[in-house]
Design an enzyme around this catalytic site. Sequence first.
Site, PDB file in Angstrom:
ATOM      1  N   LYS A 183       0.640  -1.265   0.083  1.00 48.50           N
ATOM      2  CA  LYS A 183       0.014  -0.147   0.009  1.00 48.50           C
ATOM      3  C   LYS A 183       0.742   0.688   0.199  1.00 48.50           C
ATOM      4  O   LYS A 183       0.594   2.198  -0.621  1.00 48.50           O
ATOM      5  CB  LYS A 183      -1.128   0.322   1.191  1.00 48.50           C
ATOM      6  CG  LYS A 183      -0.094   0.005   2.350  1.00 48.50           C
ATOM      7  CD  LYS A 183      -1.353  -0.299   3.733  1.00 48.50           C
ATOM      8  CE  LYS A 183      -0.985  -0.633   5.614  1.00 48.50           C
ATOM      9  NZ  LYS A 183       0.121   0.242   5.749  1.00 48.50           N
ATOM     10  N   ASN A 188      -7.288  -2.445  -2.599  1.00 44.80           N
ATOM     11  CA  ASN A 188      -7.770  -2.569  -1.353  1.00 44.80           C
ATOM     12  C   ASN A 188      -7.608  -0.531  -1.051  1.00 44.80           C
ATOM     13  O   ASN A 188      -6.795  -0.418  -0.098  1.00 44.80           O
ATOM     14  CB  ASN A 188      -6.595  -3.193  -0.591  1.00 44.80           C
ATOM     15  CG  ASN A 188      -6.302  -4.646  -0.965  1.00 44.80           C
ATOM     16  OD1 ASN A 188      -5.371  -5.278  -1.814  1.00 44.80           O
ATOM     17  ND2 ASN A 188      -6.770  -5.415  -0.104  1.00 44.80           N
TER      18      ASN A 188
END
Length: 214
Positions: free
Chosen positions: A143, A169
């Site tokens: 991320k 995500n």
Amino acid sequence: TAEGFHLRLLEHVRKTVKPGDASNMIATIDNYCYTVESGMNVGDVKGKILDDIVLETNPTTVLELGTFCGYSALRIARNLPENSRFFTVEFNPEHAAVAKEIIHTAGMDDKIQMLIGPSQEMIPQFKGMGVSHFDLVFVDHEKDLYKPDVILLEKEGLLKKGSVIVADNVVYPGSPDYIDYVRNNPKFKSTNYMSELEYHKDVVDAIEKSIYIG
Ligand SMILES: O=c1[nH]cnc2c(O)cc(-c3ccc(F)cc3)c(Cl)c12
Ligand SMILES: [Mg+2]
């Protein structure tokens, strides 16, 4: 996500899958993740959103960041036109080895080119490999690398007007700096697709589609 998931999944695949059938491989992985233990594949619910975006975009040159076991690589490759080029980047050699076998068993070797190494080192090599730009990029790795890697793709001239960035995500685990970047950047037009974390109906997650308008 449990340590060694990729090795246990590979053992299961070796025992149960029908070789040469990408859809059967995808279904086998999903079934394992629902019935035995969940892994960080994009899964069937968000995977359907990804499928629809790939089919709508009809890309000829595609990049995936974060191969893991090859599940989303198979979902993407399954929906690409004949003459397309598809590159997937994985930095973890153990995950890459599992993905290579899963992709080979599914009969998709000639559709998918896997590169092993850090995305920040791999991205600057694509121009030299004859890639002018990517029509679609699936971002599903770490991320904290979503924002720097998309910035690097633009810096390397690998995005063109109409290029589509699909990010997994964006809610869970979440990539707040990426979301802030694309949504407040006039060069991108973003759409959020609310969904659920793979194999967890009760956990909210989302996919973000960002079209580069340059
Ligand atoms: O690291 C990831 N990279 C790319 N996709 C991921 C994903 O789709 C899910 C998860 C995750 C996180 C916490 C959890 F309880 C279950 C799954 C991760 Cl950790 C990643
Ligand atoms: Mg993911």
